[in-house]
Design an enzyme around this catalytic site. Structure first.
Site, short mmCIF file in Angstrom:
data_model
loop_
_atom_site.label_atom_id
_atom_site.label_comp_id
_atom_site.label_asym_id
_atom_site.label_seq_id
_atom_site.Cartn_x
_atom_site.Cartn_y
_atom_site.Cartn_z
N HIS A 269 0.86 -1.19 0.00
CA HIS A 269 0.00 0.00 0.00
C HIS A 269 0.89 1.24 0.00
CE1 HIS A 269 -2.80 3.06 1.47
NE2 HIS A 269 -3.79 2.22 1.23
N CYS B 197 -3.75 2.79 -4.34
CA CYS B 197 -4.73 3.56 -3.58
C CYS B 197 -4.81 4.96 -4.19
CB CYS B 197 -4.32 3.61 -2.11
SG CYS B 197 -5.43 4.60 -1.12
N HIS C 253 -7.73 0.39 -4.38
CA HIS C 253 -8.52 1.20 -3.45
C HIS C 253 -8.95 2.41 -4.25
CE1 HIS C 253 -6.47 -0.21 0.57
NE2 HIS C 253 -7.04 -1.20 -0.09
N ASP D 75 -13.14 3.19 -0.60
CA ASP D 75 -12.24 3.46 0.52
C ASP D 75 -12.94 4.39 1.49
OD1 ASP D 75 -9.91 3.38 1.98
OD2 ASP D 75 -8.60 3.82 0.31
N HIS D 76 -12.17 5.13 2.24
CA HIS D 76 -12.75 5.98 3.29
C HIS D 76 -14.02 6.67 2.80
CE1 HIS D 76 -8.34 6.62 4.71
NE2 HIS D 76 -8.72 5.36 4.72
N TYR E 285 -14.56 4.81 8.17
CA TYR E 285 -15.05 3.45 7.93
C TYR E 285 -16.48 3.20 8.42
CZ TYR E 285 -10.63 2.11 5.97
OH TYR E 285 -9.56 2.01 5.12
#
Ligand code: DNO
Length: 346
Positions: free
Chosen positions: A198, A236, A263, A308-309, A322
Site C-alpha cells: 500500500h 490507492c 482502493h 475506501d474511506h 469506515y
C-alpha cells in the site's frame, strides 16, 4: 474485478449482515487484529475468520494488512525472526485459500490526518489533512491516534523508536525493504499469494520519518527490487492522488499487470499539502474517478477493488473513514461505473 468491502471484525459496528445488503459486494477485506505485530497468525484463527465471513454469505478475499514489524523496517534487532514469522503467516493464509495480502512499509505511523471529523458544507464530516496542523502535533503526546496506527506502544517505546529512525535514511529504508522482499516474495511465490504494498498516506515524509512508496518513480523502483508478479501493488487513488504530480490513470496503465488490489476513493486538494476526503463521485473531488475506473477496465483488471474511506453522513458515528453509508454509496457508484465501462467496451 471483484468488489470488496473492509470489515474490522466482530467489534465493527458495520456488521457482515449489513455489508451483505450492499448490491454487488461479495468479498470481505479483513485481518486478525488482536495478534501482536510480528507474531505468527495461527491457521485456526484464520479459519475462524474465514468461516464467520462465509456463514454470513460473503467471502474472505483480501487480508489488509499483515503488518510489518518495525525491526524489519529499521533492519534491526530481531528482523530475521519477524521475517520468518511473516512467511509462516503467509503459509497459513494460503492454506486457508487466501491469495492476496496488503501491507505497507511506512515507518511507525500508518495513514495520518489532522482532523478526523471535519464538518463539510453539506452537514457531513470527513477526515482532512492540513500539513501545518500535523507538523505542530507531537506524536508523543497521543494528541492524535488514528484507526490505522499500532496503539500498543508505551510513550517510552515510541520515543525510543522515533529516536532510532533518526539514523535511518530513505536509502536505508529501501535496503531494508529489499531485504524483506528477497525473503518474503520467494515464499509468496511458493504459496501463490499476491503481495500488494500500500502506498504511503500521505505520500511524503512526516514527523521527520522517511516515506518511500510515494510516486511513479519509486513505484517503478519498488517493482524492480523483486521482479515477480507476486511482488505487486495496492493502488490507492486517495493516498497517491493528494500529490498533484501523481497521475493515477497513468499509474494504472503503467503498472496494470502488477496491481492486485485497487482502493478507489476521491479526495479534494484544498491547498499545498492540504486535502479533504470527499465523496467518491468524480465531481466531488480532485480525482477523475470515471477515468480511473475506465483505465482499469481498459487494462482488463481482474483483481480486487474496494471503495475506501467515506465521510460520515446521515448522523452515523463510528470508526473515522469506515462507516457504512458513504462507503456503501461509493461501492454502488463504482459498480455502476464498472458496469458501464465494461458494457461499452464489450
Ligand atoms: C487506510 C488504509 C491503510 C491501509 C494500510 C495497509 O484506510 O488504506 O490503513 O490499510 O496502510 O497496510
Amino acid at each position: 474485478m471483484k468488489m470488496t468491502f473492509r470489515w474490522y471484525g466482530k467489534d465493527d459496528p458495520v456488521t457482515l449482515e449489513k455489508i451483505r445488503q450492499i448490491p454487488g459486494v461479495t468479498g470481505i477485506v479483513s485481518a486478525i487484529y488482536d495478534i501482536p505485530v510480528g507474531e505468527v497468525w495461527p491457521l485456526e484463527r484464520i479459519l475462524e475468520l474465514k468461516n464467520e465471513i462465509e456463514e454470513a454469505g460473503l467471502e474472505l478475499s483480501v487480508i489488509e494488512s499483515v503488518p510489518v514489524h518495525e525491526d524489519i523496517k529499521t533492519g534491526d534487532g530481531d528482523r530475521d525472526r519477524y521475517i520468518e514469522n511473516y512467511c509462516e503467516t503467509l503459509r497459513n493464509l494460503s492454506k486457508a485459500g487466501i491469495d492476496c495480502v496488503c501491507y505497507n512499509f511506512m515507518p511507525v505511523f500508518d495513514w495520518t490526518r489532522s482532523d478526523l471529523a471535519h464538518p463539510l458544507g453539506d452537514g457531513s464530516n470527513a477526515l482532512i489533512y492540513d500539513e501545518k496542523t500535523v507538523l505542530n502535533m507531537n506524536p508523543l503526546t497521543g494528541e492524535l491516534s488514528l484507526p490505522g496506527w499500532d496503539s500498543s506502544y508505551t510513550k517510552e517505546g515510541m520515543k525510543a523508536l522515533l529516536e532510532k529512525y533518526k539514523s535511518i535514511s530513505e536509502e536505508d529504508l529501501w535496503n531494508n525493504l529489499k531485504y524483506f522482499l528477497d525473503r518474503v516474495i520467494k515464499v509468496a511465490e511458493e504459496v501463490k499469494i499476491k503481495m500488494a504494498i500500500h502506498p504511503d498516506d500521505p505520500p511524503w515524509n512526516i514527523f521527520g520519518l522517511p516515506r518511500i512508496i510515494t510516486n511513479k518513480q519509486n513505484l517503478e523502483k519498488f517493482l524492480k527490487l523483486y521482479d515477480s508478479p507476486y511482488n505487486g501493488l495496492t493502488l490507492c487513488s486517495g493516498s497517491l492522488g493528494v500529490d498533484p504530480k501523481n497521475d493515477i490513470i497513468d499509474l494504472i496503465h503503467s503498472f496494470a499487470d502488477r496491481i492486485h488490489f485497487a482502493h478507489i476513493r476521491n479526495i479534494k486538494i484544498t491547498g499545498e499539502r492540504c486535502f479533504e476526503e470527499a465523496a467518491h463521485k468524480t465531481e466531488c473531488g480532485s480525482l477523475d474517478i470515471f477515468g480511473i475506473v475506465k483505465a482499469y477496465v481498459d487494462e482488463d483488471f481482474d483483481g480486487y477493488v474496494r471503495p475506501d474511506h467515506g465521510r460520515m453522513i446521515w448522523g452515523e458515528t463510528g470508526k473515522p473513514g469506515y462507516g457504512l453509508y458513504d462507503r456503501a454509496l461509493g461501492a454502488v457508484y463504482l459498480n455502476g461505473l464498472f458496469e458501464a465501462c465494461e458494457k461499452l467496451k464489450a
